[in-house]
Design a protein around this motif. Structure first.
Motif, PDB file in Angstrom:
ATOM      1  N   ILE A   1     -26.769  25.524  32.091  1.00 42.38           N
ATOM      2  CA  ILE A   1     -27.639  26.661  31.973  1.00 42.38           C
ATOM      3  C   ILE A   1     -27.610  26.352  30.246  1.00 42.38           C
ATOM      4  O   ILE A   1     -28.903  26.949  29.739  1.00 42.38           O
ATOM      5  N   PHE A   2     -26.661  26.297  29.493  1.00 46.41           N
ATOM      6  CA  PHE A   2     -26.979  26.044  27.879  1.00 46.41           C
ATOM      7  C   PHE A   2     -28.042  25.052  27.773  1.00 46.41           C
ATOM      8  O   PHE A   2     -28.711  25.134  26.800  1.00 46.41           O
ATOM      9  N   LEU A   3     -27.940  23.902  28.412  1.00 48.01           N
ATOM     10  CA  LEU A   3     -28.806  22.762  28.231  1.00 48.01           C
ATOM     11  C   LEU A   3     -30.166  23.142  28.730  1.00 48.01           C
ATOM     12  O   LEU A   3     -31.206  22.792  28.087  1.00 48.01           O
ATOM     13  N   VAL A   4     -30.406  23.939  29.464  1.00 49.15           N
ATOM     14  CA  VAL A   4     -31.838  24.523  29.858  1.00 49.15           C
ATOM     15  C   VAL A   4     -32.239  25.367  28.805  1.00 49.15           C
ATOM     16  O   VAL A   4     -33.283  24.956  28.350  1.00 49.15           O
ATOM     17  N   VAL A   5     -31.472  26.057  28.170  1.00 46.48           N
ATOM     18  CA  VAL A   5     -31.872  27.095  27.200  1.00 46.48           C
ATOM     19  C   VAL A   5     -32.202  26.295  25.725  1.00 46.48           C
ATOM     20  O   VAL A   5     -33.423  26.436  25.266  1.00 46.48           O
ATOM     21  N   PHE A   6     -31.232  25.387  25.443  1.00 49.37           N
ATOM     22  CA  PHE A   6     -31.209  24.602  24.389  1.00 49.37           C
ATOM     23  C   PHE A   6     -32.830  23.472  24.697  1.00 49.37           C
ATOM     24  O   PHE A   6     -33.423  23.371  23.744  1.00 49.37           O
ATOM     25  N   GLY A   7     -32.861  23.017  25.675  1.00 51.63           N
ATOM     26  CA  GLY A   7     -33.929  22.093  25.821  1.00 51.63           C
ATOM     27  C   GLY A   7     -35.429  22.669  25.731  1.00 51.63           C
ATOM     28  O   GLY A   7     -36.231  22.292  25.033  1.00 51.63           O
ATOM     29  N   HIS A   8     -35.075  23.974  26.038  1.00 55.38           N
ATOM     30  CA  HIS A   8     -36.716  24.859  26.027  1.00 55.38           C
ATOM     31  C   HIS A   8     -36.905  25.229  24.391  1.00 55.38           C
ATOM     32  O   HIS A   8     -38.045  25.272  23.939  1.00 55.38           O
ATOM     33  N   PHE A   9     -35.721  25.497  23.793  1.00 55.80           N
ATOM     34  CA  PHE A   9     -36.021  25.914  22.315  1.00 55.80           C
ATOM     35  C   PHE A   9     -36.413  24.416  21.846  1.00 55.80           C
ATOM     36  O   PHE A   9     -37.311  24.772  20.742  1.00 55.80           O
ATOM     37  N   LEU A  10     -35.719  23.512  21.936  1.00 56.22           N
ATOM     38  CA  LEU A  10     -36.010  22.198  21.345  1.00 56.22           C
ATOM     39  C   LEU A  10     -37.704  21.874  21.703  1.00 56.22           C
ATOM     40  O   LEU A  10     -38.473  21.483  20.543  1.00 56.22           O
TER      41      LEU A  10
ATOM     42  N   THR B   1     -25.767  32.637  35.767  1.00 55.86           N
ATOM     43  CA  THR B   1     -26.632  31.873  35.391  1.00 55.86           C
ATOM     44  C   THR B   1     -28.181  32.262  35.642  1.00 55.86           C
ATOM     45  O   THR B   1     -29.130  32.293  34.990  1.00 55.86           O
ATOM     46  N   LEU B   2     -28.457  33.127  36.621  1.00 59.00           N
ATOM     47  CA  LEU B   2     -29.678  33.660  36.992  1.00 59.00           C
ATOM     48  C   LEU B   2     -30.433  34.495  36.003  1.00 59.00           C
ATOM     49  O   LEU B   2     -31.557  34.010  35.505  1.00 59.00           O
ATOM     50  N   PRO B   3     -29.865  35.515  35.374  1.00 57.71           N
ATOM     51  CA  PRO B   3     -30.215  36.219  34.409  1.00 57.71           C
ATOM     52  C   PRO B   3     -30.712  35.503  33.249  1.00 57.71           C
ATOM     53  O   PRO B   3     -31.682  35.633  32.421  1.00 57.71           O
ATOM     54  N   VAL B   4     -29.945  34.589  32.753  1.00 57.83           N
ATOM     55  CA  VAL B   4     -30.160  33.608  31.821  1.00 57.83           C
ATOM     56  C   VAL B   4     -31.378  32.758  31.857  1.00 57.83           C
ATOM     57  O   VAL B   4     -32.216  32.577  31.024  1.00 57.83           O
ATOM     58  N   TYR B   5     -31.567  32.176  33.161  1.00 52.63           N
ATOM     59  CA  TYR B   5     -32.605  31.359  33.397  1.00 52.63           C
ATOM     60  C   TYR B   5     -33.824  31.946  33.652  1.00 52.63           C
ATOM     61  O   TYR B   5     -35.000  31.602  32.735  1.00 52.63           O
ATOM     62  N   LEU B   6     -33.652  33.347  34.175  1.00 50.08           N
ATOM     63  CA  LEU B   6     -35.161  33.874  34.262  1.00 50.08           C
ATOM     64  C   LEU B   6     -35.617  34.764  32.891  1.00 50.08           C
ATOM     65  O   LEU B   6     -36.864  34.880  32.622  1.00 50.08           O
TER      66      LEU B   6
ATOM     67  N   LEU C   1     -29.494  29.575  18.276  1.00 50.70           N
ATOM     68  CA  LEU C   1     -30.515  30.504  18.979  1.00 50.70           C
ATOM     69  C   LEU C   1     -29.893  30.302  20.477  1.00 50.70           C
ATOM     70  O   LEU C   1     -30.206  31.359  21.392  1.00 50.70           O
ATOM     71  N   SER C   2     -29.818  29.030  20.934  1.00 52.66           N
ATOM     72  CA  SER C   2     -29.363  28.916  22.489  1.00 52.66           C
ATOM     73  C   SER C   2     -28.008  29.669  22.467  1.00 52.66           C
ATOM     74  O   SER C   2     -28.066  30.334  23.720  1.00 52.66           O
ATOM     75  N   ILE C   3     -27.242  29.536  21.814  1.00 53.54           N
ATOM     76  CA  ILE C   3     -26.072  30.132  21.977  1.00 53.54           C
ATOM     77  C   ILE C   3     -26.029  31.467  21.912  1.00 53.54           C
ATOM     78  O   ILE C   3     -25.480  32.449  22.771  1.00 53.54           O
ATOM     79  N   LEU C   4     -26.827  32.149  20.975  1.00 58.44           N
ATOM     80  CA  LEU C   4     -26.915  33.679  20.908  1.00 58.44           C
ATOM     81  C   LEU C   4     -27.735  34.154  22.234  1.00 58.44           C
ATOM     82  O   LEU C   4     -27.429  35.324  22.682  1.00 58.44           O
ATOM     83  N   SER C   5     -28.691  33.511  22.623  1.00 58.21           N
ATOM     84  CA  SER C   5     -29.551  33.759  23.848  1.00 58.21           C
ATOM     85  C   SER C   5     -28.486  33.909  25.023  1.00 58.21           C
ATOM     86  O   SER C   5     -28.585  34.740  25.948  1.00 58.21           O
ATOM     87  N   CYS C   6     -27.767  32.773  25.407  1.00 56.60           N
ATOM     88  CA  CYS C   6     -26.931  32.635  26.349  1.00 56.60           C
ATOM     89  C   CYS C   6     -25.795  33.961  26.238  1.00 56.60           C
ATOM     90  O   CYS C   6     -25.567  34.520  27.371  1.00 56.60           O
ATOM     91  N   TRP C   7     -25.333  33.968  25.091  1.00 58.79           N
ATOM     92  CA  TRP C   7     -24.285  35.104  25.106  1.00 58.79           C
ATOM     93  C   TRP C   7     -24.977  36.545  25.276  1.00 58.79           C
ATOM     94  O   TRP C   7     -24.182  37.595  26.074  1.00 58.79           O
ATOM     95  N   VAL C   8     -26.188  36.783  24.796  1.00 59.90           N
ATOM     96  CA  VAL C   8     -26.674  38.117  25.285  1.00 59.90           C
ATOM     97  C   VAL C   8     -27.071  38.267  26.904  1.00 59.90           C
ATOM     98  O   VAL C   8     -26.722  39.138  27.347  1.00 59.90           O
ATOM     99  N   LEU C   9     -27.702  37.252  27.169  1.00 62.50           N
ATOM    100  CA  LEU C   9     -28.349  37.166  28.626  1.00 62.50           C
ATOM    101  C   LEU C   9     -27.432  37.121  29.664  1.00 62.50           C
ATOM    102  O   LEU C   9     -27.553  37.217  30.822  1.00 62.50           O
ATOM    103  N   GLN C  10     -26.084  36.730  29.582  1.00 62.10           N
ATOM    104  CA  GLN C  10     -25.005  36.600  30.312  1.00 62.10           C
ATOM    105  C   GLN C  10     -24.395  37.835  30.698  1.00 62.10           C
ATOM    106  O   GLN C  10     -23.405  37.961  31.696  1.00 62.10           O
ATOM    107  N   GLN C  11     -24.486  39.038  30.042  1.00 60.12           N
ATOM    108  CA  GLN C  11     -24.002  40.106  30.294  1.00 60.12           C
ATOM    109  C   GLN C  11     -24.165  40.522  31.844  1.00 60.12           C
ATOM    110  O   GLN C  11     -25.301  40.598  32.245  1.00 60.12           O
ATOM    111  N   ALA C  12     -23.241  41.325  32.462  1.00 59.07           N
ATOM    112  CA  ALA C  12     -23.569  41.602  33.878  1.00 59.07           C
ATOM    113  C   ALA C  12     -24.692  42.747  34.176  1.00 59.07           C
ATOM    114  O   ALA C  12     -25.186  42.573  35.010  1.00 59.07           O
ATOM    115  N   PHE C  13     -25.077  43.462  33.069  1.00 61.04           N
ATOM    116  CA  PHE C  13     -26.105  44.389  33.096  1.00 61.04           C
ATOM    117  C   PHE C  13     -27.206  43.655  33.619  1.00 61.04           C
ATOM    118  O   PHE C  13     -28.156  44.216  34.438  1.00 61.04           O
ATOM    119  N   PHE C  14     -27.589  42.710  33.256  1.00 63.77           N
ATOM    120  CA  PHE C  14     -28.894  41.867  33.528  1.00 63.77           C
ATOM    121  C   PHE C  14     -29.102  41.430  34.708  1.00 63.77           C
ATOM    122  O   PHE C  14     -29.976  41.501  35.494  1.00 63.77           O
TER     123      PHE C  14
END
Length: 335
Positions: A14-23, A265-270, A299-312
């Protein structure tokens, strides 16, 4: 009981997904270094994610899972269309918004198709299901219609990875995990790392057309002959399979890491698409390529860290109830 090795592997993916989209959104494919990074990521990350999705497939829940993906696909298709239109100032509404997957949502659309197809194909036999998926992956490129529409190209090009995960995925995972505790631990990891470097070298020297990695276009759309198209597609499928094994081998070095990210991974992806689109529209990088890549990593690390929260994750599960609850009530009434 959760498989922590698999959670770590999902976190890497999932990190590679987010990183790839930022790139892709902030730098693009123009630079040779960026092209190599993106090409290597795209060669592996979605086939590997789809392979893992196959491992997690449960046939007894096939209908419930299909409805779950549908319950998220419909509202998110609408939300992304509105969101994109808001930032671009151009909102063009039509019903295609629900049948033509928007950017990352091809995966939800494909999961519905793979789940349904797998349920019925397995009723014939495992061997038939796998052979059928391979044939469709190759021959979908011969179709006269636009393979990008309705994600038809991606659904069938990546289908073998899902089927292989369903049938053989647990066995492959067990073998790799056994090696992680055996005397070949270091050797397997080193070979996996060398394999990933080999794939990166292939991407760098061939400067491969990204559309072969997307799996979204027919051979005529890619402007190649039928023979060349079939050969290249098979070759790319083989390279992706090799990349999946290599990345699984490397994962053993990180066992026990980032498990929370692997679970959610689902909330991070969506949701990461909203972040990527917003930042990419307002903050175009124009520095040395390595600094640009570093910015994308941060930016990818920060996005993953925020969106991995169980709340989402809980929010998405509740969002899905608009379809799942009425459907469950309907089936109870029928019994």
């Amino acid at each position: 009981m959760r498989n922590h090795f698999l959670d770590t592997h999902k976190a890497i993916l999932i990190f590679l997904v987010v990183f790839g989209h930022f790139l892709e959104r902030m730098i693009g494919w123009r630079d040779p270094i960026s092209h190599t990074l993106l090409g290597t990521i795209y060669l592996i990350h979605m086939p590997a994610f789809i392979f893992v999705s196959g491992i997690l497939y449960k046939d007894k829940n096939w209908l419930k899972n299909t409805l779950f993906f549908l319950s998220l696909y419909i509202p998110f298709q609408f939300l992304f269309a509105v969101y994109d239109g808001f930032w671009s100032g151009q909102i063009h509404w039509n019903w295609n918004v629900f049948i033509k997957p928007y950017w990352v949502f091809w995966y939800l659309f494909a999961m519905m198709a793979w789940t349904c197809l797998t349920h019925f194909l397995l009723k014939v036999s495992n061997g038939f299901a796998f052979i059928f998926s391979l044939l469709m992956a190759v021959f979908i490129g011969l179709s006269p219609w636009n393979n990008y529409l309705y994600s038809s190209g991606r659904i069938f090009v990546f289908f073998p990875f899902f089927i292989f995960g369903v049938i053989y995925g647990k066995s492959v995972l067990e073998k790799i995990q056994q090696q992680a505790t055996a005397k070949y631990y270091g050797l397997m990891g080193l070979m996996g790392l060398m394999g990933l470097m080999g794939l990166a070298a292939f991407v760098y020297f061939t400067h491969i057309n990204p559309y072969w990695l997307y799996g979204s276009l027919s051979y005529s759309q890619l402007k190649v002959t039928v023979f060349d198209g079939i050969f290249i597609r098979i070759f790319v499928l083989i390279l992706s399979s090799f990349g999946i094994v290599a990345l699984l081998s490397v994962t053993q070095f990180f066992q026990g890491k980032w498990q929370k990210l692997g679970i959610y991974t689902l909330p991070v992806y969506l949701l990461h698409g909203f972040v990527v689109m917003w930042i990419a529209r307002y903050y175009q990088v124009d520095f040395h390529i390595f600094l640009e890549i570093l910015i994308c990593i941060i930016l990818s690390i920060l996005s993953c860290w925020v969106l991995q929260q169980a709340f989402f994750d809980h929010l998405l599960r509740k969002m899905s109830l608009w379809l799942l609850n009425p459907t469950a009530r309907f089936w109870r009434m029928q019994k």
